[in-house]
Design an enzyme around this catalytic site. Structure first.
Site, PDB file in Angstrom:
ATOM      1  CE1 TYR A   1      60.763  41.284  24.683  1.00  0.00           C
ATOM      2  CE2 TYR A   1      60.893  42.590  22.677  1.00  0.00           C
ATOM      3  CZ  TYR A   1      61.297  41.506  23.422  1.00  0.00           C
ATOM      4  OH  TYR A   1      62.242  40.646  22.935  1.00  0.00           O
TER       5      TYR A   1
ATOM      6  CE  LYS B   1      64.174  41.305  25.744  1.00  0.00           C
ATOM      7  NZ  LYS B   1      65.020  40.344  26.492  1.00  0.00           N
TER       8      LYS B   1
ATOM      9  CB  SER C   1      64.724  42.694  21.433  1.00  0.00           C
ATOM     10  OG  SER C   1      63.840  42.806  20.327  1.00  0.00           O
TER      11      SER C   1
END
Length: 260
Positions: free
Chosen positions: A164, A168, A151
């Protein structure tokens, strides 16, 4: 190495592809795209059995080959069974796309350790276990391609996503580390880092974010699942035969937008 003909660059005829988290959204688009390119696809899901079966049926109706399997990707035993199923069904694992993951919000000061751990489990641990298990089969064959879905949050962190963002970023480094070690066996490892990708209802759930993104992004639109799928297709294909350890940003240009 022989240079493939132009018409072979995106041809996956007869190849075996495993796509994790493929019951819907980006994962489903990836599975469908590979099937359209001639691949035999194993559609992994965790809970979306109906959606996975529907996708496999659609692929078969169009003349392709597809099968489905449920697995818990943080369980090494389940992962080994998933990869063994691909070998049993299709004779090999030529491509693995690690798409499975989760994306919940949590403010940094309110986040529990359980929430932190679950995010790493679903996004990082799954990619590691699947890559390792698939690479063992690929090593025997002397070739293979792994594509990890990362991401842009790996390098441009979003608020209330510290778990998150961190997961990532680790996926990107896992990609580079695996590429370094697995290249000797003819295995290429790359990542795709999407920006904001449209999904049903996103304009209602995040209206200010969609409007802000469209105004700021040079291409002035959200991504579509197929935009990400096509990037995966390229990185797994002979067109990218000398590309490994790369993180391909697919974001409509948002990371190039001016901060002024």
């Amino acid at each position: 190495m022989n240079v493939p003909a132009f018409n072979e660059l995106l041809d996956f005829s007869g190849q075996s592809v495993v796509v994790t988290g493929a019951a819907q959204g980006i994962g489903a688009a990836i599975a469908l795209r590979f099937a359209e390119a001639g691949a035999r696809v194993l559609i992994h899901y965790r809970s979306g059995e109906k959606e996975a079966l529907r996708l496999a049926l659609s692929i078969r109706k169009d003349g392709g080959e597809a099968s489905t399997m449920a697995a818990e990707l943080s369980d090494a035993g389940d992962v080994r069974k998933l990869m063994a199923r691909a070998v049993t069904d299709y004779g090999a694992i030529d491509v693995l796309v690690n798409n499975a993951g989760s994306f919940p919000n949590a403010a940094f000061l309110d986040m529990t350790y359980a929430e932190w751990s679950e995010m790493l489990r679903s996004n990082l641990d799954s990619a590691f276990l699947c890559s390792q298990a698939a690479a063992r089969h690929m090593k025997s064959a002397g070739s293979g391609a792994i594509v990890n879905i990362a991401s842009i949050a790996a390098s441009s962190p979003g608020p209330e996503h510290s778990h998150y963002n961190s997961a990532k970023a680790a996926v990107v480094m896992l990609t580079r580390s695996a590429a370094q070690e697995l290249g000797a066996y003819g295995i290429r490892v790359n990542a795709v880092s999407p920006g904001a990708v449209g999904r049903p209802g996103i304009e209602d759930q995040w209206p200010e974010g969609v409007e802000r993104w469209q105004k700021r992004a040079p291409l002035q639109r959200l991504g579509q699942p197929e935009d990400v799928a096509d990037a995966c297709l390229f990185l797994a294909s002979p067109a990218a035969r000398w590309v490994s350890g790369h993180n391909l940003v697919v974001d409509g240009g948002i990371m190039a937008a001016s901060i002024y």
